[in-house]
Design an enzyme around this catalytic site. Structure first.
Site, mmCIF file in Angstrom:
data_model
loop_
_atom_site.group_PDB
_atom_site.id
_atom_site.type_symbol
_atom_site.label_atom_id
_atom_site.label_comp_id
_atom_site.label_asym_id
_atom_site.label_seq_id
_atom_site.Cartn_x
_atom_site.Cartn_y
_atom_site.Cartn_z
ATOM 1 N N GLY A 15 49.901 38.172 43.507
ATOM 2 C CA GLY A 15 48.559 37.502 43.110
ATOM 3 C C GLY A 15 47.320 38.644 42.918
ATOM 4 O O GLY A 15 46.153 38.439 42.852
ATOM 5 N N ILE A 22 41.892 38.886 45.849
ATOM 6 C CA ILE A 22 42.165 38.718 47.541
ATOM 7 C C ILE A 22 43.319 39.211 47.840
ATOM 8 O O ILE A 22 43.271 40.201 48.809
ATOM 9 C CB ILE A 22 42.233 37.348 47.988
ATOM 10 C CG1 ILE A 22 40.694 36.466 47.725
ATOM 11 C CG2 ILE A 22 42.505 37.081 49.188
ATOM 12 C CD1 ILE A 22 40.452 35.242 47.792
ATOM 13 N N TYR A 157 35.957 21.132 42.350
ATOM 14 C CA TYR A 157 37.339 21.891 42.801
ATOM 15 C C TYR A 157 38.418 20.958 42.491
ATOM 16 O O TYR A 157 39.585 21.315 42.107
ATOM 17 C CB TYR A 157 37.192 22.061 44.284
ATOM 18 C CG TYR A 157 38.096 23.294 44.781
ATOM 19 C CD1 TYR A 157 38.133 24.679 44.307
ATOM 20 C CD2 TYR A 157 39.268 22.828 45.700
ATOM 21 C CE1 TYR A 157 38.950 25.498 44.448
ATOM 22 C CE2 TYR A 157 40.081 24.003 46.127
ATOM 23 C CZ TYR A 157 40.093 25.473 45.630
ATOM 24 O OH TYR A 157 40.954 26.219 45.878
ATOM 25 N N LYS A 164 45.750 22.291 47.376
ATOM 26 C CA LYS A 164 45.524 23.090 48.472
ATOM 27 C C LYS A 164 45.870 22.271 49.689
ATOM 28 O O LYS A 164 46.473 22.700 50.712
ATOM 29 C CB LYS A 164 44.259 23.690 48.617
ATOM 30 C CG LYS A 164 43.696 24.728 47.619
ATOM 31 C CD LYS A 164 44.581 26.056 47.679
ATOM 32 C CE LYS A 164 44.288 27.121 46.920
ATOM 33 N NZ LYS A 164 45.073 28.202 46.722
ATOM 34 N N ILE A 193 34.736 33.428 47.260
ATOM 35 C CA ILE A 193 34.535 34.758 46.820
ATOM 36 C C ILE A 193 34.535 34.956 45.307
ATOM 37 O O ILE A 193 35.384 34.195 44.720
ATOM 38 C CB ILE A 193 35.822 35.796 47.557
ATOM 39 C CG1 ILE A 193 35.916 35.445 48.806
ATOM 40 C CG2 ILE A 193 35.829 37.066 47.090
ATOM 41 C CD1 ILE A 193 37.014 36.305 49.563
ATOM 42 N N LEU A 196 38.135 36.727 39.497
ATOM 43 C CA LEU A 196 38.528 35.916 38.154
ATOM 44 C C LEU A 196 38.896 34.399 38.327
ATOM 45 O O LEU A 196 38.137 33.543 37.499
ATOM 46 C CB LEU A 196 39.797 36.952 37.982
ATOM 47 C CG LEU A 196 40.105 36.578 36.441
ATOM 48 C CD1 LEU A 196 39.049 37.325 35.578
ATOM 49 C CD2 LEU A 196 41.619 37.363 36.322
ATOM 50 N N SER A 197 39.690 33.941 39.347
ATOM 51 C CA SER A 197 39.895 32.675 39.508
ATOM 52 C C SER A 197 38.736 31.910 39.758
ATOM 53 O O SER A 197 38.633 30.597 39.274
ATOM 54 C CB SER A 197 41.105 32.306 40.637
ATOM 55 O OG SER A 197 42.240 32.786 40.507
HETATM 56 O O1 0WD Z 1 36.818 31.802 46.342
HETATM 57 C C1 0WD Z 1 37.872 32.171 46.260
HETATM 58 N N1 0WD Z 1 38.060 33.398 45.248
HETATM 59 C C2 0WD Z 1 39.007 31.855 46.936
HETATM 60 C C3 0WD Z 1 40.366 31.800 46.467
HETATM 61 C C4 0WD Z 1 38.735 30.976 48.197
HETATM 62 C C5 0WD Z 1 39.796 30.540 48.899
HETATM 63 C C6 0WD Z 1 41.006 30.670 48.504
HETATM 64 N N2 0WD Z 1 41.381 31.316 47.180
HETATM 65 C C7 0WD Z 1 42.697 31.512 46.792
HETATM 66 C C8 0WD Z 1 43.273 31.082 45.348
HETATM 67 O O2 0WD Z 1 43.102 29.705 45.287
HETATM 68 C C9 0WD Z 1 44.420 31.818 45.183
HETATM 69 O O3 0WD Z 1 45.449 30.895 45.813
HETATM 70 O O4 0WD Z 1 43.182 32.679 46.867
HETATM 71 C C10 0WD Z 1 44.230 33.069 45.949
HETATM 72 C C11 0WD Z 1 43.835 34.262 44.973
HETATM 73 O O5 0WD Z 1 42.765 33.948 44.474
HETATM 74 P P1 0WD Z 1 41.840 35.086 43.895
HETATM 75 O O6 0WD Z 1 42.017 36.369 44.496
HETATM 76 O O7 0WD Z 1 40.307 34.427 44.070
HETATM 77 O O8 0WD Z 1 41.734 35.170 42.159
HETATM 78 P P2 0WD Z 1 42.577 36.091 41.288
HETATM 79 O O9 0WD Z 1 42.267 37.594 41.508
HETATM 80 O O10 0WD Z 1 42.233 35.511 39.974
HETATM 81 O O11 0WD Z 1 44.187 36.003 41.571
HETATM 82 C C12 0WD Z 1 44.806 34.658 41.482
HETATM 83 C C13 0WD Z 1 46.007 35.204 40.380
HETATM 84 C C14 0WD Z 1 45.984 35.076 39.114
HETATM 85 O O12 0WD Z 1 45.072 35.462 38.471
HETATM 86 P P3 0WD Z 1 44.506 34.804 37.045
HETATM 87 O O13 0WD Z 1 42.917 34.730 37.620
HETATM 88 O O14 0WD Z 1 44.752 35.731 35.873
HETATM 89 O O15 0WD Z 1 44.843 33.462 37.119
HETATM 90 O O16 0WD Z 1 46.999 34.236 40.527
HETATM 91 C C15 0WD Z 1 48.246 34.689 39.896
HETATM 92 C C16 0WD Z 1 47.531 35.648 38.636
HETATM 93 O O17 0WD Z 1 47.642 36.734 38.894
HETATM 94 N N3 0WD Z 1 48.786 33.539 38.990
HETATM 95 C C17 0WD Z 1 50.135 33.636 38.927
HETATM 96 N N4 0WD Z 1 51.029 34.300 39.587
HETATM 97 C C18 0WD Z 1 52.511 34.236 39.354
HETATM 98 N N5 0WD Z 1 52.748 33.055 38.164
HETATM 99 C C19 0WD Z 1 50.452 32.375 38.145
HETATM 100 C C20 0WD Z 1 51.780 32.318 37.787
HETATM 101 N N6 0WD Z 1 52.257 31.302 37.143
HETATM 102 N N7 0WD Z 1 49.202 31.786 37.608
HETATM 103 C C21 0WD Z 1 48.464 32.674 38.324
#
Ligand code: 0WD
Length: 257
Positions: A15, A22, A157, A164, A193, A196-197
């Site tokens: 991820g 994160i 959400y 989740k 936080i 990108l997501s």
């Molecule tokens: O506020 C937040 N940012 C929170 C995030 C609060 C609480 C939880 N989270 C969770 C997210 O739901 C996620 O499970 O933390 C996790 C990481 O999220 P992140 O660090 O906030 O987001 P990001 O840096 O975008 O990483 C998530 C990544 C994807 O990035 P993008 O944005 O390009 O979709 O998940 C990966 C991808 O790298 N991802 C996948 N990896 C493998 N196969 C796939 C896939 N099909 N789809 C997305």
């Protein structure tokens, strides 16, 4: 104080999209404690980012792994087995739902958006745990990322909250199954936080302001703090903790009115 808590340990980080992810904060915390890390990236668009971030790290592996492609998952674990011969921990930090599902009413979520969110954000934890098990010869620790929207309704959400909730339940079922192999499975419920997501969720800025005001600590969480908790959960400091969802949210979840 213990120095190099993860010396001789091998971890797999799912991820990392960029330096704000994160997953990257988790990786930095683990690297500081001497871990060797394999990184997976989803698709060519993220390959360069991950390669740049990891280029100066010793004994690192960078492999593609889109969790919707079982062959890629198998190949990623095979590569880890070949390079290190073992695996001690996994950080599962991935999620996805189509943008149109992350605004408006949950009620209108399409079948397709629902299944996609569940496949990538929820089922992937089970998929990855099964693949990790044979490599975790001396036990192991698996950590996933959840959010408060799993248990209470959070505006916009929507389907991700449902995913989740199922992720937190999966954490418990996997912990029950894998305990006899001395493999622990835990979730971190992180406060919002700006990654990108997160930008995919409509009105994320409003949410960040709200939590910053209402949480006991009167601020938002930093990715670094989530990383440090992941480090705790993959280290030998937490060997009796499994199946839990641990809040790293500046206390937001404890507040009523
Ligand atoms: O506020 C937040 N940012 C929170 C995030 C609060 C609480 C939880 N989270 C969770 C997210 O739901 C996620 O499970 O933390 C996790 C990481 O999220 P992140 O660090 O906030 O987001 P990001 O840096 O975008 O990483 C998530 C990544 C994807 O990035 P993008 O944005 O390009 O979709 O998940 C990966 C991808 O790298 N991802 C996948 N990896 C493998 N196969 C796939 C896939 N099909 N789809 C997305």
């Amino acid at each position: 104080m213990m120095k190099f808590m993860l010396k001789n340990k091998v971890g797999m980080i799912f991820g990392v999209a960029n330096k704000r992810s994160i997953a990257w904060a988790c990786a930095e915390a683990c690297l500081n404690q001497g871990a060797k890390l394999a990184f997976t990236y989803q698709g060519e668009r993220l390959k360069e980012n991950v390669e740049k971030l990891t280029k100066d790290l010793p004994e690192t592996l960078v492999v593609p792994c889109d969790v919707t492609n079982q062959q890629e998952v198998d190949a990623a674990f095979a590569a880890v087995g070949e390079k290190y011969g073992r695996l001690d921990f996994v950080v599962h930090s991935i999620a996805f739902a189509p943008r149109e599902a992350l605004e408006g009413e949950f009620l209108t979520t399409t079948r397709e958006a629902f299944l996609t969110a569940m496949e990538i954000s929820t089922f992937s934890l089970t998929q990855v745990s099964l693949a990790a098990m044979p490599l975790m010869k001396d036990g192991g620790s698996i950590v996933t990322m959840s959010y408060y929207g799993a248990e209470k309704v959070v505006m916009n959400y929507n389907v991700m909250g449902v995913a989740k909730a199922a992720l937190e339940a999966s954490t418990r079922y996997l912990a029950a199954d894998l305990g006899r192999h001395n493999i622990r499975v835990n979730a971190i419920s992180a406060g919002p936080i700006n990654t990108l997501s997160a930008r995919g969720v409509k009105n994320m800025g409003t949410l960040l302001n709200y939590v910053g005001e209402k949480s006991p600590l009167k601020r938002n969480v930093e990715a670094r703090e989530v990383g440090n908790t992941a480090l705790f959960l993959v280290s030998d400091l937490s060997t009796a903790i499994t199946g839990e969802t641990i809040y790293v949210d500046c206390g937001y979840n404890i507040m009523g009115i």
